[in-house]
Design a protein around this motif. Structure first.
Motif, PDB file in Angstrom:
ATOM      1  N   MET A  62       0.838  -1.206   0.000  1.00  0.00           N
ATOM      2  CA  MET A  62       0.000   0.000   0.000  1.00  0.00           C
ATOM      3  C   MET A  62       0.870   1.252   0.000  1.00  0.00           C
ATOM      4  N   HIS A  63       0.417   2.264  -0.744  1.00  0.00           N
ATOM      5  CA  HIS A  63       1.137   3.534  -0.778  1.00  0.00           C
ATOM      6  C   HIS A  63       0.270   4.691  -0.297  1.00  0.00           C
ATOM      7  N   ASN A  64      -0.960   4.773  -0.769  1.00  0.00           N
ATOM      8  CA  ASN A  64      -1.837   5.889  -0.389  1.00  0.00           C
ATOM      9  C   ASN A  64      -3.279   5.417  -0.320  1.00  0.00           C
ATOM     10  N   ARG A  65      -4.010   6.031   0.596  1.00  0.00           N
ATOM     11  CA  ARG A  65      -5.455   5.823   0.679  1.00  0.00           C
ATOM     12  C   ARG A  65      -6.082   7.176   1.005  1.00  0.00           C
ATOM     13  N   VAL A  66      -7.116   7.522   0.250  1.00  0.00           N
ATOM     14  CA  VAL A  66      -7.855   8.751   0.500  1.00  0.00           C
ATOM     15  C   VAL A  66      -9.323   8.390   0.615  1.00  0.00           C
ATOM     16  N   MET A  67      -9.947   8.846   1.700  1.00  0.00           N
ATOM     17  CA  MET A  67     -11.393   8.647   1.881  1.00  0.00           C
ATOM     18  C   MET A  67     -12.042   9.999   2.059  1.00  0.00           C
ATOM     19  N   SER A  68     -13.174  10.143   1.423  1.00  0.00           N
ATOM     20  CA  SER A  68     -13.966  11.352   1.573  1.00  0.00           C
ATOM     21  C   SER A  68     -15.424  10.963   1.433  1.00  0.00           C
ATOM     22  N   GLY A  69     -16.146  11.091   2.517  1.00  0.00           N
ATOM     23  CA  GLY A  69     -17.560  10.721   2.490  1.00  0.00           C
ATOM     24  C   GLY A  69     -17.740   9.265   2.123  1.00  0.00           C
ATOM     25  N   GLU A  70     -18.433   9.037   1.015  1.00  0.00           N
ATOM     26  CA  GLU A  70     -18.751   7.682   0.568  1.00  0.00           C
ATOM     27  C   GLU A  70     -17.769   7.150  -0.477  1.00  0.00           C
ATOM     28  N   LYS A  71     -16.612   7.806  -0.642  1.00  0.00           N
ATOM     29  CA  LYS A  71     -15.673   7.411  -1.689  1.00  0.00           C
ATOM     30  C   LYS A  71     -14.296   7.120  -1.107  1.00  0.00           C
ATOM     31  N   LEU A  72     -13.609   6.182  -1.767  1.00  0.00           N
ATOM     32  CA  LEU A  72     -12.279   5.781  -1.350  1.00  0.00           C
ATOM     33  C   LEU A  72     -11.433   5.563  -2.605  1.00  0.00           C
ATOM     34  N   ILE A  73     -10.177   6.003  -2.546  1.00  0.00           N
ATOM     35  CA  ILE A  73      -9.198   5.746  -3.601  1.00  0.00           C
ATOM     36  C   ILE A  73      -7.946   5.198  -2.930  1.00  0.00           C
ATOM     37  N   GLU A  74      -7.381   4.131  -3.486  1.00  0.00           N
ATOM     38  CA  GLU A  74      -6.141   3.555  -2.975  1.00  0.00           C
ATOM     39  C   GLU A  74      -5.140   3.406  -4.101  1.00  0.00           C
ATOM     40  N   GLU A  75      -3.879   3.662  -3.779  1.00  0.00           N
ATOM     41  CA  GLU A  75      -2.765   3.367  -4.676  1.00  0.00           C
ATOM     42  C   GLU A  75      -1.916   2.293  -4.004  1.00  0.00           C
ATOM     43  N   ASP A  77       1.018  -1.216  -5.073  1.00  0.00           N
ATOM     44  CA  ASP A  77       1.615  -2.013  -6.136  1.00  0.00           C
ATOM     45  C   ASP A  77       1.398  -3.472  -5.789  1.00  0.00           C
ATOM     46  N   TRP A  78       1.189  -4.254  -6.829  1.00  0.00           N
ATOM     47  CA  TRP A  78       0.954  -5.685  -6.680  1.00  0.00           C
ATOM     48  C   TRP A  78       2.079  -6.445  -7.355  1.00  0.00           C
ATOM     49  N   THR A  79       2.600  -7.433  -6.664  1.00  0.00           N
ATOM     50  CA  THR A  79       3.480  -8.429  -7.258  1.00  0.00           C
ATOM     51  C   THR A  79       2.626  -9.683  -7.391  1.00  0.00           C
ATOM     52  N   GLU A 150       9.165  -0.784 -14.197  1.00  0.00           N
ATOM     53  CA  GLU A 150       9.657   0.533 -13.763  1.00  0.00           C
ATOM     54  C   GLU A 150       8.528   1.437 -13.245  1.00  0.00           C
ATOM     55  N   GLN A 151       7.298   1.180 -13.689  1.00  0.00           N
ATOM     56  CA  GLN A 151       6.171   2.011 -13.254  1.00  0.00           C
ATOM     57  C   GLN A 151       6.008   2.003 -11.742  1.00  0.00           C
ATOM     58  N   VAL A 152       6.310   0.900 -11.120  1.00  0.00           N
ATOM     59  CA  VAL A 152       6.120   0.772  -9.679  1.00  0.00           C
ATOM     60  C   VAL A 152       6.998   1.752  -8.915  1.00  0.00           C
ATOM     61  N   GLU A 153       8.148   2.101  -9.477  1.00  0.00           N
ATOM     62  CA  GLU A 153       9.042   3.038  -8.807  1.00  0.00           C
ATOM     63  C   GLU A 153       8.393   4.407  -8.589  1.00  0.00           C
ATOM     64  N   ALA A 154       7.443   4.781  -9.438  1.00  0.00           N
ATOM     65  CA  ALA A 154       6.736   6.054  -9.253  1.00  0.00           C
ATOM     66  C   ALA A 154       5.949   6.067  -7.946  1.00  0.00           C
ATOM     67  N   LEU A 155       5.525   4.898  -7.478  1.00  0.00           N
ATOM     68  CA  LEU A 155       4.839   4.805  -6.188  1.00  0.00           C
ATOM     69  C   LEU A 155       5.819   4.549  -5.048  1.00  0.00           C
ATOM     70  N   ARG A 156       6.753   3.662  -5.288  1.00  0.00           N
ATOM     71  CA  ARG A 156       7.686   3.280  -4.214  1.00  0.00           C
ATOM     72  C   ARG A 156       8.677   4.385  -3.870  1.00  0.00           C
ATOM     73  N   ASN A 157       9.177   5.087  -4.890  1.00  0.00           N
ATOM     74  CA  ASN A 157      10.211   6.105  -4.685  1.00  0.00           C
ATOM     75  C   ASN A 157       9.903   7.356  -5.508  1.00  0.00           C
TER      76      ASN A 157
END
Length: 185
Positions: A62-75, A77-79, A150-157
Motif C-alpha cells: 500500500m502507498h496511499n489511501r484517501v477517503m472522503s464521504g462515501e468514496k475511497l481511492i487507494e494506490e 503495487d501488486w506483485t 519501472e512504473q512501480v518506482e513512481a509509487l515506491r520512490n
C-alpha cells in the motif's frame, strides 16, 4: 473507524462475503472488463480459482489511501505470481504456457463507492500494456512507449524515480516546458 473503512478492510481480506455489498453492487477489473454484479455474482466471482493463493499469489504494498464521504481511492503495487497457467482477471486469452510460473509487478489504483456503509462499486485499474510486456506478449522493441516494472518506482520512490521529461531522460520534468502544438492554435 468509519463503517466504510471497516467494510473496505473486510473486503480486502474476504471479498467473497456477500454481506459487504449493496443489492446492486459491482466489481470491475477495468483493463480486462472482468467482474461481477450483485452480491451473489460477486461472491461466486471471488471464489474462482483465479483468486486462490495456490493458483495466483498477489502481494500488495500500500502507498496511499484517501477517503472522503462515501468514496475511497487507494494506490498500491501488486506483485502477482501465477502458479497456475491461467488468470482470467489479469490476462484473459493469454496462453497457458505464457502465464505458468510468471510474475508481474504493477501499480494499481482502486476506487470504491459506498452506500450506507456497504460497497456499491469497486473499480480496479492498472496498465495492461505493462502486464503484457512483462509476460512477453507485447514486444519491447525500441520506440514503443511501454513502461514495465519501472512504473512501480513512481509509487515506491516518487522523489527519486527517473522521470521521462518529454523525451529528455536527463532533465527533470520541472525544468522542461512541453512543446506547444502549432496546429492547435
Amino acid at each position: 473507524m468509519s463503517d466504510q473503512l471497516q467494510t473496505w478492510i473486510e473486503f480486502k481480506s474476504n471479498p467473497s462475503s456477500k454481506a459487504l455489498y449493496t443489492h446492486d453492487a459491482s466489481v470491475i477489473f477495468v483493463p480486462t472488463s472482468v467482474g461481477a454484479r450483485g452480491p451473489e455474482q460477486i461472491a461466486t466471482f471471488f471464489r474462482h480459482d483465479d483468486f486462490s493463493e495456490r493458483n495466483v499469489h498477489v502481494k500488495e504494498k500500500m502507498h496511499n489511501r484517501v477517503m472522503s464521504g462515501e468514496k475511497l481511492i487507494e494506490e498500491a503495487d501488486w506483485t502477482i505470481t501465477l502458479h497456475k497457467g491461467e488468470c482470467l482477471w489479469l490476462a484473459p486469452t493469454v496462453a497457458y504456457e505464457t502465464l505458468l510460473g510468471s510474475t508481474v509487478v504493477i501499480p494499481v489504483v482502486r476506487s470504491a463507492i459506498f452506500d450506507d456503509g456497504l460497497i456499491l462499486s469497486v473499480r480496479i485499474y492498472w496498465d495492461q500494456a505493462s502486464v503484457l510486456q512483462q509476460l512477453n506478449v507485447l514486444s519491447t522493441r525500441k520506440g514503443i512507449p511501454i513502461r514495465g516494472i519501472e512504473q512501480v518506482e513512481a509509487l515506491r520512490n516518487p522523489q527519486t524515480v527517473k522521470l521521462n521529461a518529454w523525451g529528455d531522460n536527463s532533465a527533470s520534468a520541472a525544468a522542461v516546458a512541453p512543446k506547444v502544438c502549432t496546429m492547435c492554435k
